[in-house]
Write a protein that holds these residues in place. Structure first.
Motif, PDB file in Angstrom:
ATOM      1  N   UNK A 168       0.854  -1.170   0.000  1.00 15.70           N
ATOM      2  CA  UNK A 168       0.000   0.000   0.000  1.00 15.70           C
ATOM      3  C   UNK A 168       0.898   1.231   0.000  1.00 15.70           C
ATOM      4  N   UNK A 169       0.600   2.165  -0.842  1.00 17.80           N
ATOM      5  CA  UNK A 169       1.427   3.364  -0.934  1.00 17.80           C
ATOM      6  C   UNK A 169       0.900   4.464  -0.024  1.00 17.80           C
ATOM      7  N   UNK A 170       1.787   5.370   0.323  1.00 16.27           N
ATOM      8  CA  UNK A 170       1.411   6.498   1.186  1.00 16.27           C
ATOM      9  C   UNK A 170       0.625   7.525   0.374  1.00 16.27           C
ATOM     10  N   UNK A 171      -0.234   8.250   1.059  1.00 16.76           N
ATOM     11  CA  UNK A 171      -0.989   9.306   0.391  1.00 16.76           C
ATOM     12  C   UNK A 171      -0.070  10.461   0.053  1.00 16.76           C
ATOM     13  N   UNK A 172      -0.305  11.026  -1.088  1.00 19.12           N
ATOM     14  CA  UNK A 172       0.462  12.179  -1.518  1.00 19.12           C
ATOM     15  C   UNK A 172      -0.475  13.377  -1.581  1.00 19.12           C
ATOM     16  N   UNK A 173       0.092  14.582  -1.522  1.00 17.53           N
ATOM     17  CA  UNK A 173      -0.753  15.774  -1.668  1.00 17.53           C
ATOM     18  C   UNK A 173      -1.570  15.667  -2.961  1.00 17.53           C
ATOM     19  N   UNK A 174      -2.830  15.953  -2.842  1.00 16.63           N
ATOM     20  CA  UNK A 174      -3.714  15.890  -3.999  1.00 16.63           C
ATOM     21  C   UNK A 174      -4.439  14.567  -4.139  1.00 16.63           C
ATOM     22  N   UNK A 175      -4.044  13.536  -3.382  1.00  9.64           N
ATOM     23  CA  UNK A 175      -4.736  12.246  -3.458  1.00  9.64           C
ATOM     24  C   UNK A 175      -6.145  12.331  -2.885  1.00  9.64           C
ATOM     25  N   UNK A 176      -6.308  13.162  -1.901  1.00 12.67           N
ATOM     26  CA  UNK A 176      -7.622  13.325  -1.276  1.00 12.67           C
ATOM     27  C   UNK A 176      -8.294  14.533  -1.916  1.00 12.67           C
ATOM     28  N   UNK A 177      -9.373  14.274  -2.608  1.00 11.00           N
ATOM     29  CA  UNK A 177     -10.078  15.326  -3.331  1.00 11.00           C
ATOM     30  C   UNK A 177     -11.077  16.049  -2.435  1.00 11.00           C
ATOM     31  N   UNK A 178     -11.530  17.182  -2.905  1.00 15.95           N
ATOM     32  CA  UNK A 178     -12.560  17.930  -2.182  1.00 15.95           C
ATOM     33  C   UNK A 178     -13.832  17.096  -2.041  1.00 15.95           C
ATOM     34  N   UNK A 179     -14.148  16.311  -3.047  1.00 15.63           N
ATOM     35  CA  UNK A 179     -15.335  15.462  -2.995  1.00 15.63           C
ATOM     36  C   UNK A 179     -15.198  14.399  -1.899  1.00 15.63           C
ATOM     37  N   UNK A 180     -14.004  13.874  -1.746  1.00 14.85           N
ATOM     38  CA  UNK A 180     -13.768  12.881  -0.693  1.00 14.85           C
ATOM     39  C   UNK A 180     -13.916  13.512   0.686  1.00 14.85           C
ATOM     40  N   UNK A 181     -13.399  14.698   0.845  1.00 15.85           N
ATOM     41  CA  UNK A 181     -13.506  15.411   2.120  1.00 15.85           C
ATOM     42  C   UNK A 181     -14.963  15.708   2.425  1.00 15.85           C
ATOM     43  N   UNK A 182     -15.709  16.145   1.408  1.00 14.61           N
ATOM     44  CA  UNK A 182     -17.131  16.455   1.589  1.00 14.61           C
ATOM     45  C   UNK A 182     -17.912  15.185   1.949  1.00 14.61           C
ATOM     46  N   UNK A 183     -17.599  14.073   1.297  1.00 12.48           N
ATOM     47  CA  UNK A 183     -18.287  12.814   1.593  1.00 12.48           C
ATOM     48  C   UNK A 183     -17.994  12.364   3.019  1.00 12.48           C
ATOM     49  N   UNK A 184     -16.750  12.534   3.464  1.00 12.64           N
ATOM     50  CA  UNK A 184     -16.386  12.155   4.826  1.00 12.64           C
ATOM     51  C   UNK A 184     -17.125  13.039   5.836  1.00 12.64           C
ATOM     52  N   UNK A 185     -17.199  14.330   5.563  1.00 11.91           N
ATOM     53  CA  UNK A 185     -17.909  15.249   6.451  1.00 11.91           C
ATOM     54  C   UNK A 185     -19.393  14.897   6.519  1.00 11.91           C
TER      55      UNK A 185
END
Length: 74
Positions: free
Chosen positions: A1-18
């Motif tokens: 499994x690779x580490x997350x890099x800047x930009x891997x987490x999108x605004x849509x992902x953040x909104x879905x998590x919220x």
């Protein structure tokens, strides 16, 4: 499994998590209100004056907070 890099987490992902967190908290608050309501049933008649209105106010407050968690959100 690779580490997350800047930009891997999108605004849509953040909104879905919220949204998921808000919905989970909303569900928990409504379960709390249901438990309070169930525990209070049958106690109104023997309770001190003001107790029933306090329980009803608390239930309305919890429901209001729960409703605000998803109000106006996708």
């Amino acid at each position: 499994m690779s580490a997350l890099r800047p930009g891997d987490i999108t605004d849509e992902m953040i909104q879905a998590m919220d949204t998921a967190k808000r919905q989970g908290l909303q569900k928990d608050l409504r379960a709390l209100a249901a438990n309070i309501r169930a525990d209070a049933e049958g106690r109104y008649d023997s309770a001190e004056p003001g107790w029933r209105s306090g329980v009803e106010w608390t239930l309305r407050w919890i429901e209001n907070i729960a409703a605000q968690l998803t109000e106006g959100r996708p």
